[in-house]
Scaffold this motif. Structure first.
Motif, PDB file in Angstrom:
ATOM      1  N   UNK A 128       0.935  -1.299   0.078  1.00  0.00           N
ATOM      2  CA  UNK A 128      -0.229   0.037   0.002  1.00  0.00           C
ATOM      3  C   UNK A 128       0.942   1.081   0.144  1.00  0.00           C
ATOM      4  N   UNK A 129       1.840   1.214   0.676  1.00  0.00           N
ATOM      5  CA  UNK A 129       2.938   2.430   0.541  1.00  0.00           C
ATOM      6  C   UNK A 129       3.474   2.600  -0.686  1.00  0.00           C
ATOM      7  N   UNK A 130       3.925   1.495  -1.674  1.00  0.00           N
ATOM      8  CA  UNK A 130       4.158   1.630  -2.737  1.00  0.00           C
ATOM      9  C   UNK A 130       3.044   1.906  -3.631  1.00  0.00           C
ATOM     10  N   UNK A 147      12.536   5.131   4.278  1.00  0.00           N
ATOM     11  CA  UNK A 147      12.632   4.011   4.708  1.00  0.00           C
ATOM     12  C   UNK A 147      13.895   3.296   5.364  1.00  0.00           C
ATOM     13  N   UNK A 148      13.862   2.135   6.139  1.00  0.00           N
ATOM     14  CA  UNK A 148      15.169   1.609   6.372  1.00  0.00           C
ATOM     15  C   UNK A 148      15.008   0.173   5.604  1.00  0.00           C
ATOM     16  N   UNK A 149      14.158   0.039   4.848  1.00  0.00           N
ATOM     17  CA  UNK A 149      13.734  -1.232   4.220  1.00  0.00           C
ATOM     18  C   UNK A 149      14.252  -1.222   2.665  1.00  0.00           C
ATOM     19  N   UNK A 150      15.365  -1.710   2.253  1.00  0.00           N
ATOM     20  CA  UNK A 150      15.735  -1.624   1.050  1.00  0.00           C
ATOM     21  C   UNK A 150      14.886  -2.098   0.065  1.00  0.00           C
ATOM     22  N   UNK A 153      12.322   0.482  -0.413  1.00  0.00           N
ATOM     23  CA  UNK A 153      12.970   1.525  -1.261  1.00  0.00           C
ATOM     24  C   UNK A 153      13.039   1.255  -2.764  1.00  0.00           C
ATOM     25  N   UNK A 154      13.246  -0.050  -3.101  1.00  0.00           N
ATOM     26  CA  UNK A 154      13.468  -0.370  -4.432  1.00  0.00           C
ATOM     27  C   UNK A 154      12.144  -0.035  -5.401  1.00  0.00           C
TER      28      UNK A 154
END
Length: 171
Positions: A128-130, A147-150, A153-154
């Motif tokens: 949902x953030x995407x 975000x700290x989540x790669x 982030x991709x």
């Protein structure tokens, strides 16, 4: 081009100092309260609009409810941010801007797309953030997902360069 900064759960938890969630990211790219706070303050000074996705609100609230320490104070801090977003108080984007994403057709799209994302270990919250990021990109904003989540982030949309306008030749 106006910029929006979409704040993920990992960063909001660090920013609120939720116990056991005081850092996020990889060892090579660690985020702590000082770094998150400085980054967000720099973005606010640059007139960036902050966006709080529904998934971030729910997930952060869940982490606060399960945290040790003063859950009431943490919940009050989150509630203040949610209220600011609901009231569209600067620097927060109006939360209602995202309401279209929760209409029936968009929920059906999420239901169709998410199983493939889940097989890649992308949570429904991240999906949902995407979608929120894509929504703001299509609205003409430059978008960054904080975000700290790669993996999440991709999925940060790339903003195409504006098409140069041709000059008309006189004569």
């Amino acid at each position: 081009m106006k910029k929006v900064l979409i704040i993920d759960t990992s960063m909001l938890c660090v920013w609120l100092k939720v116990p056991k969630m005081e850092t996020c990211g990889t060892d090579e790219d660690k985020w702590d309260f000082g770094r998150v706070d400085r980054y967000i303050e720099e973005e606010i000074e640059a007139s960036t609009t902050l966006v709080l996705p529904l998934a971030t609100i729910i997930e952060t609230g869940n982490h606060i409810a399960q945290a040790s320490g003063n859950r009431y104070q943490l919940a009050q801090s989150l509630a203040k941010i949610v209220t600011s977003a609901a009231d569209e108080q600067s620097p927060w984007a109006a939360f209602t801007d995202q309401s279209v994403l929760w209409e029936a057709e968009n929920l059906k799209n999420l239901a169709t797309e998410w199983p493939a994302l889940a097989s890649q270990q992308i949570s429904i919250g991240d999906a949902t953030i995407k979608t929120v990021a894509e929504y703001y990109t299509q609205a003409g904003f430059r978008v960054e997902i904080l975000t700290g989540d790669s993996g999440l982030k991709a999925y940060q949309p790339t903003t195409p360069a504006p098409t140069p306008r041709r000059r008309r030749r006189s004569g």
